[in-house]
Design an enzyme around this catalytic site. Structure first.
Site, mmCIF file in Angstrom:
data_model
loop_
_atom_site.group_PDB
_atom_site.id
_atom_site.type_symbol
_atom_site.label_atom_id
_atom_site.label_comp_id
_atom_site.label_asym_id
_atom_site.label_seq_id
_atom_site.Cartn_x
_atom_site.Cartn_y
_atom_site.Cartn_z
ATOM 1 N N SER A 21 34.603 29.733 44.583
ATOM 2 C CA SER A 21 35.448 30.751 43.992
ATOM 3 C C SER A 21 36.868 30.221 43.742
ATOM 4 O O SER A 21 37.039 29.199 43.083
ATOM 5 C CB SER A 21 35.450 31.989 44.899
ATOM 6 O OG SER A 21 35.912 33.117 44.220
ATOM 7 N N ASP A 35 25.500 35.310 39.892
ATOM 8 C CA ASP A 35 26.895 35.686 40.112
ATOM 9 C C ASP A 35 27.533 36.124 38.799
ATOM 10 O O ASP A 35 27.339 35.484 37.766
ATOM 11 C CB ASP A 35 27.659 34.493 40.692
ATOM 12 C CG ASP A 35 29.127 34.789 40.918
ATOM 13 O OD1 ASP A 35 29.463 35.952 41.231
ATOM 14 O OD2 ASP A 35 29.947 33.860 40.782
ATOM 15 N N HIS A 90 26.844 34.392 44.281
ATOM 16 C CA HIS A 90 28.163 33.758 44.332
ATOM 17 C C HIS A 90 28.278 32.824 45.535
ATOM 18 O O HIS A 90 28.978 31.820 45.486
ATOM 19 C CB HIS A 90 29.228 34.866 44.414
ATOM 20 C CG HIS A 90 30.633 34.389 44.408
ATOM 21 N ND1 HIS A 90 31.266 33.915 43.275
ATOM 22 C CD2 HIS A 90 31.567 34.331 45.397
ATOM 23 C CE1 HIS A 90 32.512 33.594 43.557
ATOM 24 N NE2 HIS A 90 32.725 33.832 44.846
#
Length: 616
Positions: free
Chosen positions: A183, A382, A444
């Site tokens: 991320s 994701d 994710h």
């Protein structure tokens, strides 16, 4: 009695001498590695193999009380060379304990504050270092008004952290160094990598850090490519119906976003573009309750509004309570006066870090790729940092005398199918020091879904060679090719192996001690037997000499004496013979003694001493 002054002076001098010998670091209050040792972690399963851990705070900005928290796990095995992986989560402002306890660390948290083993832990062949970064994140802390605002400041503080960490633990400084995360760590990691490469240019070869690779999962690296991918991904997945009013509304918002990015290219944040994601979540909302909206981290799932994924993954409900336990806080060597309770994400860190004028990390990748290999991986389900944006990033990026995965003009590196233990796991694609891995059916947080597959990816990237370790390798194939064995099962970790080797050495030492003791006893027995044998031999020799003497004497006499004695004796032993005393009286004693001395020694007082001087 000694004078009081004399005693006081001697005592004071002794105290000064002790202080002079005391380490300066102790007087200054500096910590040592022992102060960070994790002696006992609550909740460990009884059958858990021992893992050496260190944890605690390292000060990076004394003027603002800025401290970064770390948690270090030693590797289970050393495969051909030492490696360290530094793991960072995103946010900005989200704790790397997510990675430690829900993704790549050796333990997972369950109900009742219990820990279970993660069979895909990344510390199998690498030391793992989790850092709550930047200051104010997770267990890290800083003065309230001193949160950092930019990526360069973050990288500078992280270099300070590493300098101090390696000063405490110099045994890891020469490791192959990898950075991994997900991320928003897609911004942190390249900035830290650039700072390390810049530092290395100013240091001697012995002082450089061996930056060996970067791994970024579902990374926020290129905001422009990711911002353009929200709508594309949603249309491909069927979250938004093509040609619908919702699609047209989002396309209008996308044009506004694109215009903003063209005016201010290369920035990290674009509020106009983030509104597209929020609108997608709003348009796909259905009713209320815990299934109201799409989980933006895994579109196969739903969550309550307005969280829309913030309550995920399910392990999160166990991680927070576990880390807030007083005994865990104590075990991790946390400053109790500074501890305000662990939070997964700190909104204050996030709010202060949003520097819209910062340059996105995508601009750093071409130069980094000249020196360091990079692996980008994506979970296919994701939304927030989706694989479409990552693939657009790669296609638009020029590096190492080429653009995208083009290997020759018009020819791109193939997407090679990856199977893991008989199942299609995704694909690999690579060219010119950059690798891309897509994980099918993953979110994710890829390692949360597929810990063993993610570790297989790590091991391949690090070129792990487990030939010297043993154990059962996993069946991992790319385009049907087995490749090197990269994952192992059933092998003992370093601590277990060390304990068994130590036990074996102790047993061997005991055996050698017993053997030496036996040898000593044997020597004593041999000596005693020799002495006893010598004593018996001496006694028999004396008896034989005396018997021979009597025979010699008798040979020189008339038969009337000796013949009469010989005829009458019933045994050759003089003491046992029955003879006539008058016959013995007639033996000429002086003459026979003289002849006997000339031929035999019958052992006077000096004989043994003389014999002793001639033995060799």
């Amino acid at each position: 009695m000694a004078p009081r002054f004399s005693w006081s002076f001697a005592t004071s001098w002794h105290a000064l001498a002790i202080l002079a010998l005391w380490p300066v670091s102790t007087l200054a209050g500096d910590k040592s590695a022992a102060d960070y040792y994790v002696r006992e972690l609550p909740g460990l399963p009884k059958d858990s193999p021992p893992i050496k851990m260190h944890a605690g705070h390292i000060e990076v900005t004394p003027e603002t009380n800025g401290n970064l928290f770390f948690w270090h796990f030693q590797n289970n095995h050393i495969a051909n060379r030492q490696r360290t992986v530094v793991w960072l989560n995103g946010g900005p402002g989200c704790s790397s304990e997510d990675g430690a306890l829900m993704e790549v660390g050796p333990y997972r948290v369950t109900k009742d504050n219990a820990l279970t083993l993660n069979n895909g832990t990344w510390n199998e062949f690498a030391n793992l270092l989790f850092v709550d970064n930047p200051v104010g994140t997770g267990f890290s802390y800083v003065d309230t008004n001193s949160y950092i605002h930019g990526l360069n400041a973050m990288a500078t503080q992280f270099i300070t952290f590493l300098e101090k960490f390696f000063a405490l633990f110099p045994e890891y400084e020469s490791d192959d160094l990898y950075f991994a995360g997900e991320s928003y760590a897609g911004q942190h990691i390249p900035y830290i990598a650039k700072a390390i490469l810049d530092r290395n240019k100013l240091k001697s070869r012995a002082e450089t850090w061996k930056l060996s690779g970067l791994l970024i999962g579902n990374g926020w690296i290129s905001p422009q490519d990711q911002s353009s991918a929200y709508l594309k991904f949603s249309l491909e997945k069927g979250l938004i119906e093509k040609g619908s009013d919702n699609a047209q509304q989002l396309q209008h918002m996308q044009r506004i976003c694109d215009k903003e990015m063209s005016i201010n290219p290369g920035h990290v944040d674009y509020p106009e573009c983030e509104s597209i994601l929020n609108k997608i979540l709003e348009l796909t909302r259905e009713g209320s309750g815990d299934q109201a909206c799409i989980n933006m981290y895994d579109v196969r799932l739903r969550d309550s509004a307005p969280s829309c994924g913030m309550n995920w993954p399910p392990d999160l409900k166990y991680v927070g309570p576990y880390l807030r336990q007083p005994q865990v806080i104590s075990a991790l060597n946390l400053d109790k006066q500074r501890n305000t309770g662990w939070q997964e994400c700190n909104s204050m860190v996030n709010a202060n870090f949003r520097n819209q004028n910062a340059t996105a990390s995508i601009s750093l990748l071409p130069d980094i790729l000249k020196e360091v290999p990079i692996l980008l991986f994506s979970g296919a389900e994701d939304l927030i940092c989706n694989h479409v944006g990552t693939e657009e990033l790669i296609s638009n990026l020029a590096w190492n005398e080429g653009k995208g995965f083009e290997v020759t003009p018009g020819n791109w590196a193939p997407r090679r199918q990856w199977t893991f233990e008989g199942e299609v796991a995704g694909f690999w694609q690579e060219a010119r020091n950059l690798t891309y891995v897509l994980f099918h059916n993953a979110s994710h947080m890829v390692p949360f879904d597929y810990p063993r597959r993610s570790r297989d990816m790590l091991d391949r990237f690090m070129k792990v060679d487990i030939s010297s370790i043993g154990g059962q390798p996993s069946d991992s194939r790319i385009d049907g090719e087995k490749g090197p064995d990269t994952s192992v099962g059933g092998a003992k970790n370093n601590t277990q192996q060390h304990e068994e080797e130590t036990k074996q050495k102790l047993n061997e030492a005991k055996w050698h001690a017993y053997q030496r003791s036996g040898e000593v006893v044997l020597v004593i027995v041999i000596i005693a037997a020799s002495v006893w044998g010598y004593f018996v031999w001496r006694q028999r020799r004396k008896g034989a000499a005396y018997s021979a003497l009597q025979n010699d004497e008798a040979a020189g006499q008339s038969r009337t004496g000796l013949a009469a004695f010989h005829d009458r004796q019933s045994d050759r032993d003089l003491e046992a013979a029955a003879f006539d005393e008058t016959t013995v009286d007639n033996i000429p004693l002086q003459e026979s003694i003289g002849r006997g001395e000339s031929k035999y020694s019958i052992g006077d007082d000096s004989d043994e001493e003389e014999e002793g001087t001639t033995k060799t």
